[in-house]
Structure formats: structure tokens, C-alpha cells
Design a protein around this motif. Structure first.
Motif, PDB file in Angstrom:
ATOM      1  N   SER A  55      -6.832  -6.177   3.066  1.00 28.33           N
ATOM      2  CA  SER A  55      -7.122  -4.798   3.436  1.00 28.33           C
ATOM      3  C   SER A  55      -5.841  -4.166   3.972  1.00 28.33           C
ATOM      4  CB  SER A  55      -8.224  -4.766   4.508  1.00 28.33           C
ATOM      5  OG  SER A  55      -8.516  -3.449   4.894  1.00 28.33           O
ATOM      6  N   ALA A  56      -5.504  -2.974   3.470  1.00 34.74           N
ATOM      7  CA  ALA A  56      -4.254  -2.338   3.886  1.00 34.74           C
ATOM      8  C   ALA A  56      -4.378  -0.821   3.831  1.00 34.74           C
ATOM      9  CB  ALA A  56      -3.107  -2.796   2.988  1.00 34.74           C
ATOM     10  N   SER A  57      -3.666  -0.140   4.752  1.00 41.30           N
ATOM     11  CA  SER A  57      -3.711   1.326   4.811  1.00 41.30           C
ATOM     12  C   SER A  57      -2.327   1.882   5.110  1.00 41.30           C
ATOM     13  CB  SER A  57      -4.689   1.799   5.895  1.00 41.30           C
ATOM     14  OG  SER A  57      -5.999   1.380   5.629  1.00 41.30           O
ATOM     15  N   CYS A  58      -2.068   3.093   4.603  1.00 42.86           N
ATOM     16  CA  CYS A  58      -0.794   3.764   4.843  1.00 42.86           C
ATOM     17  C   CYS A  58      -1.061   5.225   5.199  1.00 42.86           C
ATOM     18  CB  CYS A  58       0.098   3.679   3.604  1.00 42.86           C
ATOM     19  SG  CYS A  58       1.818   4.208   3.904  1.00 42.86           S
ATOM     20  N   VAL A  99      -4.103   6.417   2.641  1.00 44.16           N
ATOM     21  CA  VAL A  99      -4.547   5.610   1.505  1.00 44.16           C
ATOM     22  C   VAL A  99      -4.934   4.232   2.027  1.00 44.16           C
ATOM     23  CG1 VAL A  99      -3.858   4.437  -0.624  1.00 44.16           C
ATOM     24  CG2 VAL A  99      -3.144   6.799  -0.213  1.00 44.16           C
ATOM     25  N   SER A 100      -6.139   3.808   1.719  1.00 45.74           N
ATOM     26  CA  SER A 100      -6.615   2.487   2.138  1.00 45.74           C
ATOM     27  C   SER A 100      -7.046   1.686   0.918  1.00 45.74           C
ATOM     28  CB  SER A 100      -7.789   2.614   3.113  1.00 45.74           C
ATOM     29  OG  SER A 100      -7.400   3.291   4.289  1.00 45.74           O
ATOM     30  N   LEU A 101      -6.707   0.404   0.909  1.00 45.79           N
ATOM     31  CA  LEU A 101      -7.083  -0.503  -0.171  1.00 45.79           C
ATOM     32  C   LEU A 101      -7.913  -1.646   0.400  1.00 45.79           C
ATOM     33  CD1 LEU A 101      -3.626  -0.857  -1.988  1.00 45.79           C
ATOM     34  CD2 LEU A 101      -5.459   0.766  -2.500  1.00 45.79           C
ATOM     35  N   LYS A 102      -8.935  -2.032  -0.314  1.00 46.52           N
ATOM     36  CA  LYS A 102      -9.788  -3.144   0.112  1.00 46.52           C
ATOM     37  C   LYS A 102     -10.112  -4.008  -1.091  1.00 46.52           C
ATOM     38  CE  LYS A 102     -12.569  -5.213   3.150  1.00 46.52           C
ATOM     39  NZ  LYS A 102     -12.041  -5.888   4.350  1.00 46.52           N
ATOM     40  N   LEU A 103      -9.847  -5.315  -0.969  1.00 47.04           N
ATOM     41  CA  LEU A 103     -10.073  -6.244  -2.067  1.00 47.04           C
ATOM     42  C   LEU A 103     -11.279  -7.132  -1.771  1.00 47.04           C
ATOM     43  CD1 LEU A 103      -7.554  -8.251  -4.120  1.00 47.04           C
ATOM     44  CD2 LEU A 103      -9.235  -9.533  -2.811  1.00 47.04           C
ATOM     45  N   PHE A 104     -12.095  -7.365  -2.810  1.00 47.04           N
ATOM     46  CA  PHE A 104     -13.261  -8.232  -2.676  1.00 47.04           C
ATOM     47  C   PHE A 104     -13.186  -9.348  -3.700  1.00 47.04           C
ATOM     48  CE2 PHE A 104     -14.574  -4.320  -0.753  1.00 47.04           C
ATOM     49  CZ  PHE A 104     -15.348  -4.719   0.328  1.00 47.04           C
ATOM     50  N   VAL A 143       0.786  -1.225   0.000  1.00 45.01           N
ATOM     51  CA  VAL A 143       0.000   0.000   0.000  1.00 45.01           C
ATOM     52  C   VAL A 143       0.827   1.290   0.000  1.00 45.01           C
ATOM     53  CG1 VAL A 143      -0.295  -0.057   2.524  1.00 45.01           C
ATOM     54  CG2 VAL A 143      -1.940   1.196   1.085  1.00 45.01           C
ATOM     55  N   CYS A 144       1.864   1.369   0.813  1.00 46.33           N
ATOM     56  CA  CYS A 144       2.630   2.626   0.901  1.00 46.33           C
ATOM     57  C   CYS A 144       3.307   3.023  -0.415  1.00 46.33           C
ATOM     58  CB  CYS A 144       3.642   2.547   2.032  1.00 46.33           C
ATOM     59  SG  CYS A 144       2.889   2.512   3.690  1.00 46.33           S
ATOM     60  N   PRO A 145       3.892   2.092  -1.158  1.00 45.35           N
ATOM     61  CA  PRO A 145       4.534   2.450  -2.426  1.00 45.35           C
ATOM     62  C   PRO A 145       3.560   2.824  -3.552  1.00 45.35           C
ATOM     63  CG  PRO A 145       5.522   0.463  -1.505  1.00 45.35           C
ATOM     64  CD  PRO A 145       4.252   0.717  -0.757  1.00 45.35           C
ATOM     65  N   THR A 146       2.248   2.794  -3.313  1.00 42.46           N
ATOM     66  CA  THR A 146       1.311   3.170  -4.376  1.00 42.46           C
ATOM     67  C   THR A 146       1.398   4.664  -4.691  1.00 42.46           C
ATOM     68  OG1 THR A 146      -0.487   3.454  -2.769  1.00 42.46           O
ATOM     69  CG2 THR A 146      -0.313   1.303  -3.873  1.00 42.46           C
ATOM     70  N   LEU A 147       2.003   5.454  -3.810  1.00 41.81           N
ATOM     71  CA  LEU A 147       2.240   6.874  -4.074  1.00 41.81           C
ATOM     72  C   LEU A 147       3.743   7.128  -4.127  1.00 41.81           C
ATOM     73  CD1 LEU A 147      -0.415   8.698  -1.857  1.00 41.81           C
ATOM     74  CD2 LEU A 147      -0.424   8.415  -4.334  1.00 41.81           C
ATOM     75  N   VAL A 174     -11.410  -3.855  -6.462  1.00 44.91           N
ATOM     76  CA  VAL A 174     -10.613  -3.194  -5.416  1.00 44.91           C
ATOM     77  C   VAL A 174     -11.157  -1.783  -5.182  1.00 44.91           C
ATOM     78  CG1 VAL A 174      -8.340  -2.247  -4.823  1.00 44.91           C
ATOM     79  CG2 VAL A 174      -8.518  -4.506  -5.891  1.00 44.91           C
ATOM     80  N   VAL A 175     -11.284  -1.411  -3.909  1.00 40.80           N
ATOM     81  CA  VAL A 175     -11.747  -0.075  -3.552  1.00 40.80           C
ATOM     82  C   VAL A 175     -10.585   0.715  -2.943  1.00 40.80           C
ATOM     83  CG1 VAL A 175     -13.308   1.284  -2.103  1.00 40.80           C
ATOM     84  CG2 VAL A 175     -14.104  -0.834  -3.153  1.00 40.80           C
ATOM     85  N   VAL A 176     -10.359   1.906  -3.483  1.00 46.80           N
ATOM     86  CA  VAL A 176      -9.326   2.817  -2.993  1.00 46.80           C
ATOM     87  C   VAL A 176     -10.026   3.951  -2.235  1.00 46.80           C
ATOM     88  CG1 VAL A 176      -7.523   4.466  -3.618  1.00 46.80           C
ATOM     89  CG2 VAL A 176      -7.760   2.317  -4.904  1.00 46.80           C
ATOM     90  N   THR A 177      -9.665   4.130  -0.982  1.00 44.43           N
ATOM     91  CA  THR A 177     -10.196   5.250  -0.198  1.00 44.43           C
ATOM     92  C   THR A 177      -9.026   6.146   0.185  1.00 44.43           C
ATOM     93  OG1 THR A 177     -11.956   3.845   0.708  1.00 44.43           O
ATOM     94  CG2 THR A 177     -11.531   5.931   1.832  1.00 44.43           C
ATOM     95  N   LEU A 178      -9.012   7.363  -0.357  1.00 43.58           N
ATOM     96  CA  LEU A 178      -7.936   8.306  -0.092  1.00 43.58           C
ATOM     97  C   LEU A 178      -8.501   9.490   0.704  1.00 43.58           C
ATOM     98  CD1 LEU A 178      -5.054   9.350  -2.369  1.00 43.58           C
ATOM     99  CD2 LEU A 178      -6.402  11.147  -1.284  1.00 43.58           C
TER     100      LEU A 178
END
Length: 259
Positions: free
Chosen positions: A94-97, A112-117, A62-66, A188-192
């Protein structure tokens, strides 16, 4: 002789009756056999139900996505430029940075939070489940942490669908401006979440500028999700049928593919 002939005629007629009855029974048996065969054909088992596999089978780190450049722009003088990954029971689910920084009296916070379904026969496709979760995330953002004056809008060009939520809040006497971008890319849901405040005599940040930066960053995260899957040569894509133990409190992830 006149008495014998009629008697013989009666005997012949009586003997012929059982023959007719037997022929009738034989015809009925043939019909029953045909009906039984037709019923047997109609009892053929139906195909096993299936659900479309999801596009993504795992999340990127998650952290390297930016990029570092983006962090310099959004969170000047960040305490940790590489970000702080928040605890998660399963970082592939599920991961957040988090990044925070204070440049003079300008405070900025970015999460930044990622959630996979995954697809699940009883719960639906990964895309549909992600769509429902994204709507729920956007709704929560309108009142998170006592936020007020929420303004919600649809944003184009960010994943398959994206919603922005702009709010205001006050903490310890300081005015905060908060921008949330909830984007869905396939399953995948991205919540920024991007928040800012001006301490002491510093001005409260311009919400329009914060929103523009948040949308740009969200696009970068969405691109990182796709790039990570390409890097793995498609190994992150669900390909089979299975069952995920997690249920996300009733909304959670099942699977039609490898975890």
C-alpha cells in the motif's frame, strides 16, 4: 439287505449337506472382497483446492506514476513537483503520494494511493478482493471530511472498472470541490483524489474541469502499474502458492504467489 440300503442312503444325504453350506459361504466371501475393493477406490484423496494467481505481485513506486507534465497541469507551482510519499508499513502492499500547490489564490491538492491484493485460498482471488475494496473506497469518498452533495458515476476506459465521486466541502470558510476516481486494474486499486479551492476573491474551481483532469491522471496511473510489471519481465506476477500474514482488518491480502 432291505434295511441296510435305506440306511446307507440316509448317510450319503447327510454327508452332502455341509458341502452345500460351505459353497454358500465361499460365494459370500467373494462379494465382501469386491465391496471392500470398491470402497478402497472411492476413498482416494481429493485434489488440493487452489485459487487463481493474481496478475500483479508488487506495486510500482507511487510518486513516479504521474509525470512532471501532468503535475504542472493539475497542481501548478507544486511545493514538491516529485511529490511527497506518505508513510506506509509496506510500500509494496500500500502506497500514497501527495502534491499540493498554491498558484496565486488557486489551491490544488492531489493524492494518488495504490493498494495491492494477493490471491488467498480462504479470502478469494486478488481481483475479487480488489473489487470489494474499490467499492468500499468509493462509498467512503461520498462522505469523507464532511463532504456533501455527492454524485457518483461509472467511468469507462480507466482500468477494468472505475467509479468517480464528486463532492463539495467547506474548510475555514473556503469552498472546496472534490473529485475522487477509484479504479481497479486486475488486483490493484488506484484511488486518486483531486481537490481545489479559490482563496480570497478567486473563483471556486469548475468541478467538471477538475473531474476531467482527475480521470486523465487516473488513466496515467493505471498505465504506470502495467508498465512497471512489463519492465520487470513479469517478475511481479504471482506464480505460486503461499500465505500472506497481512489480513487488512479482515479484508486483507493473502497470497497465491510470491510477495
Amino acid at each position: 439287505m432291505h434295511r441296510t440300503a435305506p440306511r446307507l442312503a440316509r448317510i450319503f444325504v447327510s454327508a452332502a449337506v455341509p458341502v452345500v453350506l460351505v459353497a454358500g459361504c465361499s460365494s459370500g466371501s467373494d462379494k465382501d472382497s469386491k465391496d471392500s475393493a470398491d470402497a478402497s477406490k472411492s476413498a482416494t484423496p481429493s485434489p488440493t483446492p487452489t485459487v487463481a494467481a493474481a496478475k500483479y505481485g508488487k506495486l510500482p513506486e507511487v510518486c513516479p506514476t504521474l509525470s512532471g507534465k501532468t503535475i504542472d497541469q493539475l497542481v501548478p507551482k507544486a511545493e514538491n513537483k516529485k511529490g511527497k510519499e506518505l508513510p506506509s508499513a509496506d510500500a509494496n502492499q500500500s502506497a500514497s503520494c501527495l502534491w499540493t500547490g498554491l498558484n496565486g489564490f488557486k489551491y490544488r491538492q492531489l493524492t494518488v494511493s495504490l493498494k495491492l491484493f494477493r490471491s488467498d485460498l480462504s479470502l478469494g482471488t486478488g481481483d475479487k478482493r480488489a473489487e470489494a475494496y474499490a467499492a468500499d473506497q468509493a462509498q467512503k469518498a461520498t462522505t469523507a471530511d464532511g463532504a456533501k452533495n455527492a454524485k457518483t458515476a461509472q467511468a469507462s476506459g480507466i482500468g477494468d472498472a472505475a467509479t468517480t465521486v464528486s463532492t463539495e466541502s467547506k474548510k475555514d470558510g473556503d469552498e472546496f470541490r472534490n473529485q475522487t476516481v477509484v479504479a481497479r486494474t486486475a488486483n490493484v486499486v488506484v484511488t486518486l483524489e483531486y481537490n481545489g479551492a479559490g482563496y480570497e476573491d478567486e473563483k471556486t474551481p469548475d468541478p467538471k474541469k477538475l473531474l476531467k483532469d482527475a480521470e486523465t491522471a487516473a488513466k496515467e496511473v493505471v498505465a504506470a502499474v502495467a508498465k512497471d510489471a512489463e519492465k520487470d519481465g513479469g517478475k511481479g506476477t504471482e506464480t505460486g502458492a503461499g500465505k500472506d500474514a497481512e489480513k487488512d482488518g479482515g479484508k486483507g491480502a493473502g497470497s497465491a504467489g510470491a510477495a
